[in-house]
Design an enzyme around this catalytic site. Structure first.
Site, PDB file in Angstrom:
ATOM      1  N   ARG A  70      46.736  65.290 147.646  1.00  0.00           N
ATOM      2  CA  ARG A  70      46.960  65.997 148.917  1.00  0.00           C
ATOM      3  C   ARG A  70      46.808  67.502 148.768  1.00  0.00           C
ATOM      4  NH1 ARG A  70      52.077  65.921 149.889  1.00  0.00           N
ATOM      5  NH2 ARG A  70      52.326  63.666 149.802  1.00  0.00           N
ATOM      6  N   TYR A 124      40.497  76.524 174.923  1.00  0.00           N
ATOM      7  CA  TYR A 124      40.048  75.136 174.787  1.00  0.00           C
ATOM      8  C   TYR A 124      41.156  74.216 175.325  1.00  0.00           C
ATOM      9  CZ  TYR A 124      38.359  71.088 172.007  1.00  0.00           C
ATOM     10  OH  TYR A 124      37.897  69.881 171.585  1.00  0.00           O
ATOM     11  N   ASP A 196      40.651  81.675 168.014  1.00  0.00           N
ATOM     12  CA  ASP A 196      39.723  80.550 167.880  1.00  0.00           C
ATOM     13  C   ASP A 196      38.319  81.153 167.831  1.00  0.00           C
ATOM     14  OD1 ASP A 196      37.967  78.405 168.272  1.00  0.00           O
ATOM     15  OD2 ASP A 196      39.397  77.302 169.516  1.00  0.00           O
ATOM     16  N   LYS A 221      31.788  71.990 164.442  1.00  0.00           N
ATOM     17  CA  LYS A 221      30.691  72.521 165.248  1.00  0.00           C
ATOM     18  C   LYS A 221      29.599  73.109 164.343  1.00  0.00           C
ATOM     19  CE  LYS A 221      33.383  71.151 168.478  1.00  0.00           C
ATOM     20  NZ  LYS A 221      34.429  71.938 169.101  1.00  0.00           N
TER      21      LYS A 221
END
Ligand SMILES: *Cc1c(COP(=O)(O)O)cnc(C)c1O
Length: 405
Positions: A70, A124, A196, A221
């Site tokens: 992890r 968003y 963002d 993206k």
């Protein structure tokens, strides 16, 4: 995950994209000669220790020592390191299974019950949904502000305000924010800023250098760039990095080394892809601007866009995502336009090599400002096809508009 970048690093961004994260100890076992070009996929959950002393020693290492799956492996650290190098002034980067997971982890790390959050009204939609849902349930109050607020943000800061969240250009409507004005005031008032930066990436807008404390990207993206993997990142300054890392460990976020390898592959070509996405989008947007059926185009790279002056001042280029309206068109006309397209896929997400179109309706997701334009809005993600073919495809859409009603 990755430590601080070299403060005297003068390499330009395109060079950093090529070299980032390729530490010799991560690109192959030196005993075998090493030297694999892109860091290989290091898969692991269990790590075996030589002795109890070894186990104890590695438990104290905070990052970039193999400890437990992890906490990451070299594939994960290589991606985090490469992203940190692109943000001059950043201390480190944390990776999340999606962009939304990065946003929610960042807000949970930096806010506590009783705190007040200033959220941009053009955020968003899932960001809004997290604030109005889980954050509200945990006692964090959110107010939304006009993306064009600029230095007037000072009037909105309350004694409990701990964080200002920005997204520039805004989702769906593409308003450009005055980031330097907002970060200057935030620093004076001791308020953290988080941005963002998915649209621009650090190549077109190095956020930390513009005064942002924590910059977020949906790597899904442009960094991934091939529509086949999801991930998010937070890159932070030295003062906030320990809090973010601790919260991320507590929340248990981990990303797959396979997906990190895909992201690293995408990252190497980000500069050339973004340049082509931007050039193609500009060609398509300019052609649309001359069409009588088009109301307005929401793209700060165009000279008559309201955000053009700020964009010219702060950004070194445009990516390929923008919106436009169809004059007098209703939902049905917009659907006829979209359904007639053959090269543009109908689909969410963006930043991949293929062009996409979606209808968008900002009216219902605004509270501080009002979206009053009655015309139907569409969003285009311009891909790497030849723009002449994309334009010919859009001609088909306009032809369908003129038809039945
Ligand atoms: C897609 C997107 C996100 C969320 O990213 P996922 O990887 O899809 O979770 C966040 N912000 C913006 C601006 C986006 O377009």
């Amino acid at each position: 995950m990755a430590g601080p970048a070299d403060k005297d690093d003068r390499r330009r961004p395109a060079t950093k994209l090529v070299q980032g994260g390729r530490r010799p100890e991560w690109t192959g076992d030196p005993r075998l000669g090493g030297g694999i070009v892109n860091p290989p996929v290091w898969r692991a959950s269990t790590i075996l220790y030589d002795s109890i002393a070894d186990l104890k020693a590695r438990g104290h290492a905070t990052h970039d020592k193999l400890y437990y799956g992890r906490r990451g492996t070299p594939t994960v650290w290589a991606l985090a390191d490469a992203l940190t190098e692109l943000e001059p002034g950043a201390e480190g980067t944390l990776l999340y299974p999606s962009g939304v997971a990065a946003i929610s982890a960042g807000l949970l790390a930096l806010l506590a019950p009783g705190d007040h959050l200033l959220m941009v009204d053009s955020a968003y939609e899932p960001t809004r949904s997290f604030c109005d849902g889980m954050l509200a349930r945990f006692g964090v109050r959110t107010s939304y502000y006009d993306p064009c607020v600029g230095a007037r943000i000072a009037d909105l800061i309350e004694p409990e305000t701990r964080l200002i969240f920005l997204e520039s250009p805004g989702s769906l409507t593409f308003e450009v924010q005055d980031v330097p004005a907002i970060t200057r005031i935030a620093r004076e008032r001791g308020v953290v800023t988080m941005l963002d930066n998915t649209w621009a990436t650090p190549l077109l807008f190095p956020a930390i250098a513009h005064g942002i404390d924590v910059t977020m990207m949906s790597l899904t993206k442009y960094v991934g760039g091939h529509s086949d993997a999801m991930m998010g990142s937070l890159t932070a300054t030295r003062s906030l990095w320990p809090r973010l890392r601790q919260a991320t460990y507590q929340l248990g976020h981990a990303v797959s080394p396979d997906d990190c390898a895909l992201m690293l592959r995408g990252l190497r070509t980000l500069d050339v892809r973004l340049e082509r996405h931007g050039a193609n989008a500009l060609a398509v947007a300019r052609w649309l601007a001359a069409r009588p059926e088009v109301g307005r185009i929401l793209y700060p790279a165009l000279a008559d866009d309201p955000g053009h002056a700020l964009w010219t001042r702060d950004f070194s280029g445009a990516s390929g995502l923008f919106g436009f309206t169809l004059k007098g068109a209703d939902d049905a006309a917009r659907a006829r336009f979209i359904d007639a397209l053959t090269l543009f896929g109908i689909g969410f997400s963006w930043g991949g090599f293929e062009s996409l179109v979606v209808p968008s309706d900002p009216r219902a997701i605004r509270t501080a400002t009002e979206w009053t334009d009655p015309d139907a809005l569409l969003r285009l993600s311009i891909g790497l096809e030849d723009p002449a073919d994309l334009i010919a495809d859009l001609e088909r859409g306009f032809a369908a508009l003129g038809g039945a009603s």
